[in-house]
Scaffold this motif. Structure first.
Motif, PDB file in Angstrom:
ATOM      1  N   LEU A  12     -20.326 -60.814   8.938  1.00 30.10           N
ATOM      2  CA  LEU A  12     -20.585 -61.309   7.583  1.00 30.10           C
ATOM      3  C   LEU A  12     -20.360 -60.198   6.552  1.00 30.10           C
ATOM      4  CD1 LEU A  12     -23.745 -63.542   8.188  1.00 30.10           C
ATOM      5  CD2 LEU A  12     -21.416 -64.300   7.660  1.00 30.10           C
ATOM      6  N   GLY A  13     -20.728 -58.960   6.908  1.00 35.25           N
ATOM      7  CA  GLY A  13     -20.475 -57.822   6.029  1.00 35.25           C
ATOM      8  C   GLY A  13     -18.989 -57.597   5.817  1.00 35.25           C
ATOM      9  N   ILE A  14     -18.217 -57.716   6.897  1.00 40.74           N
ATOM     10  CA  ILE A  14     -16.752 -57.559   6.783  1.00 40.74           C
ATOM     11  C   ILE A  14     -16.181 -58.660   5.912  1.00 40.74           C
ATOM     12  CG2 ILE A  14     -14.598 -57.711   8.096  1.00 40.74           C
ATOM     13  CD1 ILE A  14     -16.096 -56.227  10.387  1.00 40.74           C
ATOM     14  N   LYS A  15     -16.622 -59.900   6.124  1.00 42.55           N
ATOM     15  CA  LYS A  15     -16.127 -61.016   5.316  1.00 42.55           C
ATOM     16  C   LYS A  15     -16.447 -60.788   3.842  1.00 42.55           C
ATOM     17  CE  LYS A  15     -16.297 -66.040   4.815  1.00 42.55           C
ATOM     18  NZ  LYS A  15     -15.754 -65.941   3.517  1.00 42.55           N
ATOM     19  N   LYS A  16     -17.652 -60.295   3.556  1.00 42.94           N
ATOM     20  CA  LYS A  16     -18.036 -60.027   2.166  1.00 42.94           C
ATOM     21  C   LYS A  16     -17.139 -58.945   1.560  1.00 42.94           C
ATOM     22  CE  LYS A  16     -22.001 -58.856  -0.694  1.00 42.94           C
ATOM     23  NZ  LYS A  16     -23.415 -58.485  -0.738  1.00 42.94           N
ATOM     24  N   LEU A  17     -16.870 -57.891   2.328  1.00 47.94           N
ATOM     25  CA  LEU A  17     -15.973 -56.834   1.846  1.00 47.94           C
ATOM     26  C   LEU A  17     -14.599 -57.407   1.510  1.00 47.94           C
ATOM     27  CD1 LEU A  17     -16.752 -53.854   4.231  1.00 47.94           C
ATOM     28  CD2 LEU A  17     -16.930 -53.813   1.745  1.00 47.94           C
ATOM     29  N   LEU A  18     -14.072 -58.216   2.402  1.00 48.62           N
ATOM     30  CA  LEU A  18     -12.745 -58.792   2.183  1.00 48.62           C
ATOM     31  C   LEU A  18     -12.733 -59.730   0.983  1.00 48.62           C
ATOM     32  CD1 LEU A  18     -11.704 -59.488   5.884  1.00 48.62           C
ATOM     33  CD2 LEU A  18     -10.829 -57.696   4.380  1.00 48.62           C
ATOM     34  N   ASP A  19     -13.805 -60.516   0.821  1.00 49.96           N
ATOM     35  CA  ASP A  19     -13.879 -61.438  -0.313  1.00 49.96           C
ATOM     36  C   ASP A  19     -13.975 -60.701  -1.642  1.00 49.96           C
ATOM     37  OD1 ASP A  19     -13.738 -63.603   1.392  1.00 49.96           O
ATOM     38  OD2 ASP A  19     -15.909 -63.982   1.380  1.00 49.96           O
ATOM     39  N   ASN A  20     -14.598 -59.510  -1.643  1.00 47.40           N
ATOM     40  CA  ASN A  20     -14.796 -58.763  -2.884  1.00 47.40           C
ATOM     41  C   ASN A  20     -13.589 -57.928  -3.292  1.00 47.40           C
ATOM     42  OD1 ASN A  20     -17.366 -59.766  -3.296  1.00 47.40           O
ATOM     43  ND2 ASN A  20     -18.361 -58.107  -2.201  1.00 47.40           N
ATOM     44  N   HIS A  21     -12.616 -57.785  -2.432  1.00 50.02           N
ATOM     45  CA  HIS A  21     -11.430 -56.994  -2.759  1.00 50.02           C
ATOM     46  C   HIS A  21     -10.280 -57.938  -3.094  1.00 50.02           C
ATOM     47  CE1 HIS A  21     -12.638 -52.840  -2.016  1.00 50.02           C
ATOM     48  NE2 HIS A  21     -13.474 -53.353  -1.133  1.00 50.02           N
ATOM     49  N   LYS A  22     -10.139 -58.213  -4.361  1.00 46.91           N
ATOM     50  CA  LYS A  22      -9.118 -59.162  -4.822  1.00 46.91           C
ATOM     51  C   LYS A  22      -7.704 -58.599  -4.718  1.00 46.91           C
ATOM     52  CE  LYS A  22     -12.299 -62.057  -5.979  1.00 46.91           C
ATOM     53  NZ  LYS A  22     -12.768 -62.894  -4.916  1.00 46.91           N
ATOM     54  N   GLU A  23      -7.579 -57.264  -4.608  1.00 50.21           N
ATOM     55  CA  GLU A  23      -6.256 -56.660  -4.571  1.00 50.21           C
ATOM     56  C   GLU A  23      -5.634 -56.681  -3.176  1.00 50.21           C
ATOM     57  OE1 GLU A  23      -9.157 -53.538  -3.474  1.00 50.21           O
ATOM     58  OE2 GLU A  23      -9.082 -54.937  -5.124  1.00 50.21           O
ATOM     59  N   GLY A  96      -7.102 -49.907  -2.821  1.00 53.33           N
ATOM     60  CA  GLY A  96      -8.274 -50.754  -2.598  1.00 53.33           C
ATOM     61  C   GLY A  96      -8.326 -51.300  -1.189  1.00 53.33           C
ATOM     62  N   GLN A  97      -7.184 -51.670  -0.668  1.00 54.23           N
ATOM     63  CA  GLN A  97      -7.112 -52.191   0.697  1.00 54.23           C
ATOM     64  C   GLN A  97      -7.516 -51.105   1.695  1.00 54.23           C
ATOM     65  OE1 GLN A  97      -3.491 -54.247   1.529  1.00 54.23           O
ATOM     66  NE2 GLN A  97      -3.865 -54.343   3.713  1.00 54.23           N
ATOM     67  N   MET A  98      -7.052 -49.896   1.490  1.00 51.17           N
ATOM     68  CA  MET A  98      -7.405 -48.804   2.400  1.00 51.17           C
ATOM     69  C   MET A  98      -8.894 -48.493   2.326  1.00 51.17           C
ATOM     70  SD  MET A  98      -4.671 -48.083   4.005  1.00 51.17           S
ATOM     71  CE  MET A  98      -4.124 -49.772   3.829  1.00 51.17           C
ATOM     72  N   GLN A  99      -9.465 -48.538   1.124  1.00 54.47           N
ATOM     73  CA  GLN A  99     -10.894 -48.303   0.960  1.00 54.47           C
ATOM     74  C   GLN A  99     -11.691 -49.395   1.679  1.00 54.47           C
ATOM     75  OE1 GLN A  99     -12.345 -48.650  -3.069  1.00 54.47           O
ATOM     76  NE2 GLN A  99     -13.982 -47.178  -2.686  1.00 54.47           N
ATOM     77  N   CYS A 100     -11.252 -50.630   1.547  1.00 56.84           N
ATOM     78  CA  CYS A 100     -11.911 -51.742   2.235  1.00 56.84           C
ATOM     79  C   CYS A 100     -11.834 -51.552   3.749  1.00 56.84           C
ATOM     80  CB  CYS A 100     -11.265 -53.065   1.825  1.00 56.84           C
ATOM     81  SG  CYS A 100     -12.013 -54.519   2.582  1.00 56.84           S
ATOM     82  N   LEU A 101     -10.677 -51.151   4.246  1.00 53.87           N
ATOM     83  CA  LEU A 101     -10.531 -50.925   5.686  1.00 53.87           C
ATOM     84  C   LEU A 101     -11.422 -49.787   6.165  1.00 53.87           C
ATOM     85  CD1 LEU A 101      -6.685 -51.409   6.116  1.00 53.87           C
ATOM     86  CD2 LEU A 101      -8.497 -52.947   6.868  1.00 53.87           C
ATOM     87  N   ASP A 102     -11.596 -48.755   5.339  1.00 58.71           N
ATOM     88  CA  ASP A 102     -12.516 -47.670   5.699  1.00 58.71           C
ATOM     89  C   ASP A 102     -13.945 -48.203   5.846  1.00 58.71           C
ATOM     90  OD1 ASP A 102     -10.535 -45.750   5.770  1.00 58.71           O
ATOM     91  OD2 ASP A 102     -10.923 -45.022   3.735  1.00 58.71           O
ATOM     92  N   HIS A 103     -14.357 -49.082   4.920  1.00 58.65           N
ATOM     93  CA  HIS A 103     -15.698 -49.658   5.001  1.00 58.65           C
ATOM     94  C   HIS A 103     -15.846 -50.536   6.246  1.00 58.65           C
ATOM     95  CE1 HIS A 103     -16.910 -48.012   1.228  1.00 58.65           C
ATOM     96  NE2 HIS A 103     -16.119 -48.780   0.495  1.00 58.65           N
TER      97      HIS A 103
END
Length: 114
Positions: A12-23, A96-103
């Protein structure tokens, strides 16, 4: 059971991260297995400037510096065109995508500790 709840929370945390990164690249609903990237421009003029700069840089690269003189643009500056193309390329880099992947990686690593 507790491990399953932890894993569900991580997903659910991963899904939230992905949903919050519009780029991030989005799946194109019209074309299965293809993704789309949105390019933001101020207006049509900026879009035309960026595309024409890419074309100008390619022509200059193929013909040699200062030999690109289309009829509608007599004063093309190769350095200006190259600068516009390089700035555009920097805008396309997926920071932004790389930052999301790091998280996401951090979440996955933390789930392995349980």
């Amino acid at each position: 059971m507790e491990k399953q709840n932890i894993e569900t929370e991580k997903l659910l945390g991963i899904k939230k991260l992905l949903d919050n990164h519009k780029e991030l690249l989005k799946i194109d609903p019209k074309k299965d297995k293809l993704k789309q990237q949105v390019i933001q421009v101020k207006d049509n003029q900026e879009l035309l400037m960026k595309v024409s700069a890419m074309i100008e840089v390619c022509v200059v690269a193929l013909e040699g510096e200062n030999s690109f003189t289309p009829l509608h643009k007599i004063n093309v500056d190769a350095k200006v065109s190259a600068t516009i193309v390089l700035e555009f390329a920097l805008e396309l880099l997926p920071y932004g995508q790389m930052q999301c992947l790091d998280h996401i990686e951090e979440l996955i690593k933390s789930s392995n500790n349980f």
